[in-house]
Design an enzyme around this catalytic site. Structure first.
Site, PDB file in Angstrom:
ATOM      1  N   ASP A  66     -57.514 -55.754 -21.860  1.00  0.00           N
ATOM      2  CA  ASP A  66     -57.131 -55.388 -23.554  1.00  0.00           C
ATOM      3  C   ASP A  66     -56.092 -55.694 -24.339  1.00  0.00           C
ATOM      4  O   ASP A  66     -55.246 -56.683 -23.795  1.00  0.00           O
ATOM      5  CB  ASP A  66     -56.967 -53.564 -23.511  1.00  0.00           C
ATOM      6  CG  ASP A  66     -55.689 -53.704 -21.814  1.00  0.00           C
ATOM      7  OD1 ASP A  66     -54.929 -53.882 -21.603  1.00  0.00           O
ATOM      8  OD2 ASP A  66     -56.024 -52.494 -21.151  1.00  0.00           O
ATOM      9  N   ASP A 135     -52.068 -41.153 -16.523  1.00  0.00           N
ATOM     10  CA  ASP A 135     -53.021 -40.319 -16.574  1.00  0.00           C
ATOM     11  C   ASP A 135     -54.342 -41.433 -16.573  1.00  0.00           C
ATOM     12  O   ASP A 135     -55.814 -40.320 -16.588  1.00  0.00           O
ATOM     13  CB  ASP A 135     -53.414 -40.240 -17.951  1.00  0.00           C
ATOM     14  CG  ASP A 135     -53.365 -41.461 -18.965  1.00  0.00           C
ATOM     15  OD1 ASP A 135     -53.532 -42.044 -18.604  1.00  0.00           O
ATOM     16  OD2 ASP A 135     -54.070 -41.459 -20.252  1.00  0.00           O
ATOM     17  N   HIS A 137     -56.456 -44.283 -16.796  1.00  0.00           N
ATOM     18  CA  HIS A 137     -56.940 -44.519 -17.161  1.00  0.00           C
ATOM     19  C   HIS A 137     -56.965 -46.550 -17.073  1.00  0.00           C
ATOM     20  O   HIS A 137     -55.867 -46.705 -15.894  1.00  0.00           O
ATOM     21  CB  HIS A 137     -55.774 -44.892 -18.837  1.00  0.00           C
ATOM     22  CG  HIS A 137     -54.625 -45.133 -18.452  1.00  0.00           C
ATOM     23  ND1 HIS A 137     -53.776 -45.213 -19.647  1.00  0.00           N
ATOM     24  CD2 HIS A 137     -54.029 -46.908 -18.246  1.00  0.00           C
ATOM     25  CE1 HIS A 137     -52.864 -45.842 -19.014  1.00  0.00           C
ATOM     26  NE2 HIS A 137     -53.013 -47.252 -18.781  1.00  0.00           N
ATOM     27  N   GLU A 142     -59.011 -44.211 -21.823  1.00  0.00           N
ATOM     28  CA  GLU A 142     -57.921 -42.882 -21.668  1.00  0.00           C
ATOM     29  C   GLU A 142     -59.267 -41.951 -21.040  1.00  0.00           C
ATOM     30  O   GLU A 142     -60.308 -41.724 -21.355  1.00  0.00           O
ATOM     31  CB  GLU A 142     -57.560 -42.430 -23.144  1.00  0.00           C
ATOM     32  CG  GLU A 142     -56.648 -43.471 -23.099  1.00  0.00           C
ATOM     33  CD  GLU A 142     -55.143 -43.248 -22.428  1.00  0.00           C
ATOM     34  OE1 GLU A 142     -55.279 -43.068 -21.539  1.00  0.00           O
ATOM     35  OE2 GLU A 142     -54.438 -43.700 -22.778  1.00  0.00           O
TER      36      GLU A 142
END
Ligand code: F6R
Length: 260
Positions: A66, A135, A137, A142
């Site tokens: 990313d 979270d 990811h 996400e």
């Protein structure tokens, strides 16, 4: 999924060992590299093996997961720069062998399509190193990400921006909102996934990934559908696993001939 629970030195050796075995058996291996804190010890160990035992990356290629959108080429937190600093410049990759999505492209959608095509042209990723967000990811997929997603633009959650503020001098406002990220289907196409997680703050995400329902709410849970995943955890990150004792026993009694 194979779950290994141990101290950081053990986890580091397991991950670096998997990379080394691949590189020694097939020097033109395609690696997938994550940024963030989780893989840093593994990168240091790979650099050590390169320097001390001649482990070579000269014919290998590598793809980043990313990239932040809009960070200029000379920004120290641009992921392509981070990877250069943490591993690429410290081993012997050939010029141009390490690539990431272009977060400065004018046409971001086209840059994402090109990135997918470049990975495919390289024959796909043999071993992908992953971390996991608090979270749930992986890469920057996400919660709510399509399980069938490919490289595209995403908006970070406020939780992730707060988590990553430590890389931006503690200033949440300095963390970009937008990123380009390999999709969940892109990651799932890699042949072996090696995920590292340490610390109590990862425990719930790890539990959901390994033992929860497969759901876009916890994007890493899609890894349950992959045939070859190695999850490397310290005791704190494994703290909420229902079957932790079983994973520990399985690792303890793993046959010598069986590798991760
Ligand atoms: C980074 C990435 C992210 C991180 C995750 C965990 O390329 O893809 O998914 O792996 O945010 O970050 P750390 O390791 O810093 O806790």
């Amino acid at each position: 999924m194979e779950v290994v629970i141990g101290g950081v030195p053990t986890l580091t050796q397991v991950a670096a060992g998997a990379v080394e075995r691949l590189l020694r058996s097939r020097p033109e291996t395609v690696l997938g590299l994550a940024t963030g804190s989780s893989p840093l010890a593994v990168y240091d160990e790979l650099v050590r093996r390169h320097t001390e035992t001649g482990l070579s990356f000269a014919r290998a290629r590598a793809f980043l997961l990313d990239e932040y959108v809009g960070l200029p080429a000379d920004h120290p937190q641009r992921y392509r720069t981070v990877i250069e600093r943490e591993i690429a410049s410290r081993v012997d990759f050939a010029p141009g062998a390490v690539q990431g999505p272009d977060g400065t492209a004018k046409d971001l959608a086209a840059a994402c399509r090109e990135y997918e095509a470049t990975i495919a042209d390289a024959g796909g990723v043999d071993l992908q190193i992953l971390g996991i967000g608090t979270d749930g990811h992986i890469a920057f997929n996400e919660p709510g990400s399509s399980l069938a997603s490919r490289t595209r633009i995403k908006t970070l959650t406020e939780q992730t921006r707060a988590d990553n503020a430590r890389f931006f001098g503690g200033d949440v406002a300095a963390v970009p909102r937008h990123v380009l990220t390999q999709g969940l289907a892109t990651i799932m196409a890699a042949r072996h996934l090696v995920l590292l997680a340490t610390g109590r703050r990862k425990a719930e995400a790890v539990h959901q990934m390994v033992e929860g329902a497969v759901s876009a709410l916890w994007p890493a849970s899609v890894l349950q559908m992959h045939p070859h995943v190695t999850v490397l955890l310290d005791d704190a990150a494994a703290g909420r696993l229902q079957l932790a004792d079983h994973y520990r026993q399985t690792w303890q009694h793993k046959p010598d001939w069986q590798q991760v």
